[in-house]
Motif scaffolding. Structure first.
Motif, mmCIF file in Angstrom:
data_model
loop_
_atom_site.group_PDB
_atom_site.id
_atom_site.type_symbol
_atom_site.label_atom_id
_atom_site.label_comp_id
_atom_site.label_asym_id
_atom_site.label_seq_id
_atom_site.Cartn_x
_atom_site.Cartn_y
_atom_site.Cartn_z
ATOM 1 N N CYS A 78 0.850 -1.201 0.000
ATOM 2 C CA CYS A 78 0.000 0.000 0.000
ATOM 3 C C CYS A 78 0.880 1.244 0.000
ATOM 4 O O CYS A 78 1.825 1.338 0.786
ATOM 5 N N PRO A 79 0.610 2.223 -0.865
ATOM 6 C CA PRO A 79 1.413 3.452 -0.870
ATOM 7 C C PRO A 79 1.311 4.179 0.465
ATOM 8 O O PRO A 79 0.233 4.228 1.080
ATOM 9 N N MET A 80 2.402 4.744 0.906
ATOM 10 C CA MET A 80 2.418 5.445 2.178
ATOM 11 C C MET A 80 1.482 6.658 2.153
ATOM 12 O O MET A 80 0.890 7.013 3.178
ATOM 13 N N GLU A 81 1.333 7.263 0.997
ATOM 14 C CA GLU A 81 0.415 8.408 0.894
ATOM 15 C C GLU A 81 -1.007 7.996 1.249
ATOM 16 O O GLU A 81 -1.722 8.717 1.953
ATOM 17 N N GLU A 82 -1.437 6.835 0.763
ATOM 18 C CA GLU A 82 -2.786 6.369 1.073
ATOM 19 C C GLU A 82 -2.949 6.097 2.563
ATOM 20 O O GLU A 82 -4.006 6.378 3.146
ATOM 21 N N VAL A 83 -1.916 5.568 3.189
ATOM 22 C CA VAL A 83 -1.982 5.254 4.616
ATOM 23 C C VAL A 83 -2.148 6.526 5.439
ATOM 24 O O VAL A 83 -3.053 6.624 6.281
ATOM 25 N N VAL A 84 -1.295 7.502 5.212
ATOM 26 C CA VAL A 84 -1.347 8.715 6.030
ATOM 27 C C VAL A 84 -2.613 9.515 5.742
ATOM 28 O O VAL A 84 -3.173 10.162 6.641
ATOM 29 N N ARG A 85 -3.102 9.488 4.513
ATOM 30 C CA ARG A 85 -4.341 10.205 4.207
ATOM 31 C C ARG A 85 -5.537 9.515 4.875
ATOM 32 O O ARG A 85 -6.462 10.186 5.351
ATOM 33 N N ALA A 86 -5.529 8.177 4.924
ATOM 34 C CA ALA A 86 -6.617 7.464 5.592
ATOM 35 C C ALA A 86 -6.628 7.752 7.088
ATOM 36 O O ALA A 86 -7.693 7.999 7.678
#
Length: 448
Positions: A221-229
């Protein structure tokens, strides 16, 4: 030309100072400069120490604590703040900011793996006694996970919190997400993160979770998706903070960089394993992360995940057999995946400890540690907990307890920390002989 500098600490002295200044100006003809400043405010830790020393001369016994919550009456005068009421109950209990956030947690927290998770956990009544003893002792942090504790743990803790009726601002609940015990879905996709947090809130019967912990970095999973979630979860009010668990320093730094880039809330803590036989990450890399980006440290497994029983047998310390270790870890599906992967560094110490040679070396060290614990008048388990608390970088140490007696014994380790002076720590370092050190820097020119 000289001037007289006066510092006023109150309004009552102001008029007297002004009168004296006028007299001095008339007598000497010299101008007088008057600077008013406030007295310095004592730190919260200092105030807690004064409160602890003035209000209570000693720690209450286990029976007094149990009687206090059995009658639904507080042990001491209630206070809406997290720290002051409880800091005076257990000597040695302190409250620290988690990371560089404003969230103040007790320096020991209750991990619920042993209390709620697994087949050997106590029943609901015994689990409630453990939770109540922890709360009345001053512990304000309860740690859960959807992986090892499962939905039952969150549901049980939610019922206990509702039944006790404690003020929501008097305790902190942290839960970890990544695995799902009821399905094969796992990871840190936006869908899984949001659904996991909502499900935890429903089971806990809470309006928000204090700290959501990401239990493992997701390479798919891209880190951007994790932090945005996670940022969406916090912006919706479902959680107040977030942190990580078992992440490498590089992964934590990557998450922090993405948070800064996309204007998201940054993590405040990292949960990592720390005990006498696992020290590198905690002592070498986590202090650097705290100083650079403000990520605090919450540690677990001070008793080597149950491998040190603290029970003396024929002058030594008894260890669990390799078969019992294997059975204990195989009861959780998420650890099966981890232990089967040979390249997983997080659980490499489990495989190493199952080797006869490694077990023999640790047994010899534990025998010497047991002798030192006997001189100090404590058990091996208490010495292991106090040794972890001696590290100032550890802001919260998670303890596990299957019974009231076990938790009470662990809490008494707080009074052992001041006894670990320089000579005692040096003796422990000599016995362990595993102080971590950074590898020497190698020039890139020398590699060519």
């Amino acid at each position: 030309m000289s001037s007289i500098v006066l510092c006023s600490l109150g309004n009552n002295n102001t008029n007297n100072n002004d009168t004296n200044n006028n007299n001095e100006e008339q007598d000497d003809g010299l101008p007088t400069a008057l600077y008013r400043c406030r007295a310095p405010i004592a730190s919260l830790d200092c105030m807690e120490e004064f409160t602890s020393g003035n209000e209570h001369t000693g720690a209450p016994t286990k029976e007094q604590l149990l009687q206090g919550y059995a009658q639904h009456t507080p042990v001491s005068a209630p206070n809406s703040a997290l720290a002051p009421r409880q800091a005076s109950i257990t000597p040695g209990l302190r409250y620290r900011n988690l990371g560089k956030s404003g969230l103040r947690v007790s320096n020991v927290g209750l991990g619920t793996w042993v209390t709620f998770g697994g087949s050997g956990s106590p029943n609901s009544e015994q689990a409630e006694e453990v939770i109540n003893l922890a709360y009345d002792s001053g512990i304000n942090l309860f740690d859960l996970s959807e992986a090892y504790s499962g939905p039952r743990a969150e549901a049980e803790l939610g019922r206990i919190l509702q039944r006790q009726g404690w003020k929501r601002n008097s305790y902190i609940v942290t839960t970890k997400i990544y695995w799902n015990t009821k399905s094969d879905e796992r990871g840190l996709s936006r869908k899984h993160v949001i659904e996991s947090v909502k499900a935890s809130l429903a089971r806990l019967q809470l309006s928000y979770i204090d700290v959501v912990i990401i239990h493992k970095a997701d390479p798919m999973c891209p880190m951007e998706e994790v932090v945005r979630a996670i940022n969406h979860v916090i912006s919706q009010g479902w959680a107040m903070y977030w942190g990580t668990a078992r992440w490498t320093a590089a992964e934590v730094m990557e998450a922090y960089t993405n948070c800064r880039q996309f204007n998201c809330v940054t993590p405040i803590c990292e949960q990592t394993e720390y005990h006498m036989f696992c020290r590198d990450k905690t002592e070498l890399y986590m202090p650097e992360l705290y100083n650079k980006i403000g990520v605090g440290l919450m540690t677990w497994s001070p008793l080597t995940m149950g491998l040190v029983s603290g029970k003396l047998e024929e002058g030594g310390v008894s260890l669990f057999s390799r078969s019992s270790i294997k059975n204990k870890y195989s009861s959780f599906s998420w650890t099966e995946d981890e232990t089967q992967a040979a390249n997983k560094e997080s659980y490499s110490w489990i495989k190493e400890r199952m080797q006869p040679e490694e077990t023999r070396r640790q047994h010899e060290k534990l025998r010497d540690i047991a002798q030192l614990a006997e001189k100090l008048g404590c058990t091996v388990s208490q010495l292991a907990i106090a040794w972890c608390l001696k590290n100032e970088s550890v802001q919260c140490l998670l303890l596990g307890a299957a019974s009231v007696d076990q938790l009470y014994e662990s809490i008494q380790s707080l009074q052992l920390v001041p006894k670990l002076n320089a000579s005692t720590m040096s003796e422990l370092e000599r016995i362990l002989d595993n102080k971590p050190a950074r590898p020497p820097m190698v020039s890139t020119l020398a590699l060519r």
